[in-house]
Write a protein that holds these residues in place. Structure first.
Motif, mmCIF file in Angstrom:
data_model
loop_
_atom_site.group_PDB
_atom_site.id
_atom_site.type_symbol
_atom_site.label_atom_id
_atom_site.label_comp_id
_atom_site.label_asym_id
_atom_site.label_seq_id
_atom_site.Cartn_x
_atom_site.Cartn_y
_atom_site.Cartn_z
ATOM 1 N N PRO A 45 103.628 88.360 25.213
ATOM 2 C CA PRO A 45 104.035 87.146 24.495
ATOM 3 C C PRO A 45 104.598 86.116 25.484
ATOM 4 C CG PRO A 45 104.948 89.112 23.457
ATOM 5 C CD PRO A 45 104.340 89.547 24.765
ATOM 6 N N GLY A 46 104.335 84.882 25.215
ATOM 7 C CA GLY A 46 104.884 83.830 26.068
ATOM 8 C C GLY A 46 103.970 83.366 27.181
ATOM 9 N N VAL A 47 102.794 84.001 27.350
ATOM 10 C CA VAL A 47 101.901 83.489 28.384
ATOM 11 C C VAL A 47 101.481 82.066 28.017
ATOM 12 C CG1 VAL A 47 101.027 85.732 29.165
ATOM 13 C CG2 VAL A 47 99.795 84.476 27.385
ATOM 14 N N VAL A 48 101.211 81.293 29.043
ATOM 15 C CA VAL A 48 100.796 79.903 28.905
ATOM 16 C C VAL A 48 99.397 79.798 29.504
ATOM 17 C CG1 VAL A 48 101.297 77.544 29.637
ATOM 18 C CG2 VAL A 48 103.164 79.097 29.081
ATOM 19 N N PHE A 49 98.529 79.037 28.866
ATOM 20 C CA PHE A 49 97.151 78.926 29.326
ATOM 21 C C PHE A 49 96.895 77.579 29.996
ATOM 22 C CE2 PHE A 49 97.181 82.083 26.034
ATOM 23 C CZ PHE A 49 96.364 83.079 26.546
ATOM 24 N N VAL A 50 96.162 77.625 31.110
ATOM 25 C CA VAL A 50 95.614 76.435 31.750
ATOM 26 C C VAL A 50 94.111 76.566 31.592
ATOM 27 C CG1 VAL A 50 95.216 75.214 33.910
ATOM 28 C CG2 VAL A 50 97.497 76.076 33.386
ATOM 29 N N HIS A 51 93.546 75.748 30.696
ATOM 30 C CA HIS A 51 92.115 75.786 30.425
ATOM 31 C C HIS A 51 91.411 74.806 31.353
ATOM 32 C CE1 HIS A 51 88.656 75.101 27.319
ATOM 33 N NE2 HIS A 51 88.229 75.599 28.452
ATOM 34 N N LEU A 52 90.660 75.339 32.313
ATOM 35 C CA LEU A 52 89.886 74.502 33.220
ATOM 36 C C LEU A 52 88.612 74.080 32.505
ATOM 37 C CD1 LEU A 52 90.309 76.504 36.551
ATOM 38 C CD2 LEU A 52 91.644 74.546 35.725
ATOM 39 N N THR A 53 88.430 72.782 32.367
ATOM 40 C CA THR A 53 87.301 72.248 31.616
ATOM 41 C C THR A 53 86.506 71.285 32.492
ATOM 42 O OG1 THR A 53 88.517 70.341 30.768
ATOM 43 C CG2 THR A 53 88.629 72.354 29.471
ATOM 44 N N GLY A 54 85.258 71.086 32.120
ATOM 45 C CA GLY A 54 84.462 70.135 32.884
ATOM 46 C C GLY A 54 83.051 70.013 32.372
ATOM 47 N N ASP A 55 82.353 69.103 32.963
ATOM 48 C CA ASP A 55 80.962 68.829 32.642
ATOM 49 C C ASP A 55 80.099 70.043 32.988
ATOM 50 O OD1 ASP A 55 78.718 66.806 32.146
ATOM 51 O OD2 ASP A 55 78.278 67.507 34.199
ATOM 52 N N ARG A 56 79.220 70.422 32.065
ATOM 53 C CA ARG A 56 78.383 71.604 32.260
ATOM 54 C C ARG A 56 77.548 71.499 33.531
ATOM 55 N NH1 ARG A 56 74.117 74.372 32.308
ATOM 56 N NH2 ARG A 56 73.745 76.249 31.110
ATOM 57 N N LYS A 57 76.994 70.326 33.796
ATOM 58 C CA LYS A 57 76.153 70.136 34.986
ATOM 59 C C LYS A 57 76.959 70.379 36.271
ATOM 60 C CE LYS A 57 73.035 66.809 37.091
ATOM 61 N NZ LYS A 57 71.621 66.945 36.939
ATOM 62 N N LEU A 58 78.182 69.866 36.338
ATOM 63 C CA LEU A 58 79.051 70.080 37.498
ATOM 64 C C LEU A 58 79.347 71.569 37.670
ATOM 65 C CD1 LEU A 58 81.055 69.153 39.740
ATOM 66 C CD2 LEU A 58 82.777 68.964 37.930
ATOM 67 N N ILE A 59 79.670 72.241 36.581
ATOM 68 C CA ILE A 59 80.001 73.662 36.644
ATOM 69 C C ILE A 59 78.790 74.479 37.086
ATOM 70 C CG2 ILE A 59 80.686 75.656 35.245
ATOM 71 C CD1 ILE A 59 82.403 73.581 33.599
ATOM 72 N N GLU A 60 77.630 74.171 36.537
ATOM 73 C CA GLU A 60 76.404 74.882 36.921
ATOM 74 C C GLU A 60 76.116 74.681 38.408
ATOM 75 O OE1 GLU A 60 71.864 75.531 35.313
ATOM 76 O OE2 GLU A 60 72.852 73.636 34.855
ATOM 77 N N ASP A 61 76.297 73.459 38.896
ATOM 78 C CA ASP A 61 76.069 73.176 40.314
ATOM 79 C C ASP A 61 77.029 73.987 41.189
ATOM 80 O OD1 ASP A 61 74.779 71.536 42.452
ATOM 81 O OD2 ASP A 61 76.849 70.838 42.720
ATOM 82 N N ARG A 62 78.277 74.061 40.790
ATOM 83 C CA ARG A 62 79.248 74.839 41.565
ATOM 84 C C ARG A 62 78.891 76.323 41.566
ATOM 85 N NH1 ARG A 62 85.051 71.935 40.075
ATOM 86 N NH2 ARG A 62 84.614 70.042 41.239
ATOM 87 N N MET A 63 78.454 76.814 40.412
ATOM 88 C CA MET A 63 78.046 78.223 40.336
ATOM 89 C C MET A 63 76.858 78.499 41.253
ATOM 90 S SD MET A 63 78.307 79.463 36.385
ATOM 91 C CE MET A 63 77.892 81.162 36.724
ATOM 92 N N ALA A 64 75.914 77.594 41.296
ATOM 93 C CA ALA A 64 74.707 77.776 42.099
ATOM 94 C C ALA A 64 75.013 77.830 43.592
ATOM 95 C CB ALA A 64 73.709 76.655 41.808
ATOM 96 N N HIS A 65 76.133 77.223 43.990
ATOM 97 C CA HIS A 65 76.470 77.160 45.414
ATOM 98 C C HIS A 65 77.539 78.160 45.856
ATOM 99 C CE1 HIS A 65 74.404 73.268 44.893
ATOM 100 N NE2 HIS A 65 73.956 73.565 46.093
ATOM 101 N N ARG A 66 78.072 78.935 44.933
ATOM 102 C CA ARG A 66 79.092 79.894 45.358
ATOM 103 C C ARG A 66 78.426 81.166 45.856
ATOM 104 N NH1 ARG A 66 82.265 81.596 39.821
ATOM 105 N NH2 ARG A 66 80.517 82.635 38.810
ATOM 106 N N GLN A 67 79.133 81.860 46.715
ATOM 107 C CA GLN A 67 78.586 83.047 47.362
ATOM 108 C C GLN A 67 79.411 84.274 46.994
ATOM 109 O OE1 GLN A 67 76.716 82.818 50.859
ATOM 110 N NE2 GLN A 67 75.920 80.852 50.235
#
Length: 174
Positions: free
Chosen positions: A97-119
């Protein structure tokens, strides 16, 4: 002095939880735990094969994260977890109880591009659609903030700290 919070950095794959989480923890002066490290091998094998996890797969993982967060109550900490569904966040809150959330949000295209380039990550880009389909953003009754993932990691972590400070200030005034 306020009690340090336990923060869950959440969002779909590719939003930067593993990058932003440690930066946020460093800025808050608390330890960081990588949520992926709490997955049993069977879950990792499933995701590596491009098979989305089901709720049954996620339960022990969420419970392990929740127990870590519970152990950090009053001490503070940052842990990453996709926490895509309200039910998953409820499960985390049931243990911690008491946890706080930081929801990282963004444009799907940006997120997909970042995923494609991570190793070196087991989550394939092919599962991004299932992540967005599963995502239930934070409800107005959930303690947390949404933070846009555009820009560099330090900028994003800075926005997260400011948003958490604003959340703490608003809570203190109520």
């Amino acid at each position: 002095m306020r009690t340090p919070q336990v923060v869950v950095v959440m969002g779909v794959a590719g939003t930067g939880k593993t990058t932003i989480g440690p930066l946020l923890a460093a800025r808050l002066g608390v330890p960081y735990a990588e949520g992926d490290d709490f997955h049993p091998k069977a879950n990792i094998d499933k995701m590596t094969a491009g098979i989305p996890l089901d709720d049954g797969d996620r339960r022990p993982w969420l419970d392990a994260i929740g127990h870590w967060a519970h152990g950090r109550a009053g001490l503070g900490g940052v842990v990453s977890s996709s926490a895509l569904k309200r039910a998953y966040r409820d499960r985390l809150r049931a243990v911690a109880p008491g946890v706080v959330f930081v929801h990282l949000t963004g444009d799907r295209k940006l997120i997909e591009d970042r995923m494609a380039h991570r190793q070196g990550h087991f989550m394939p880009t092919a599962l991004l659609d299932s992540q967005f389909a599963t995502l239930e953003p934070l409800g107005p009754d959930e303690t947390g903030v949404a933070v846009d993932v555009s820009g560099g990691p330090e900028e994003i972590a800075g926005r997260a700290v400011l948003a958490l400070d604003g959340l703490s200030t608003a809570s203190a005034q109520q």
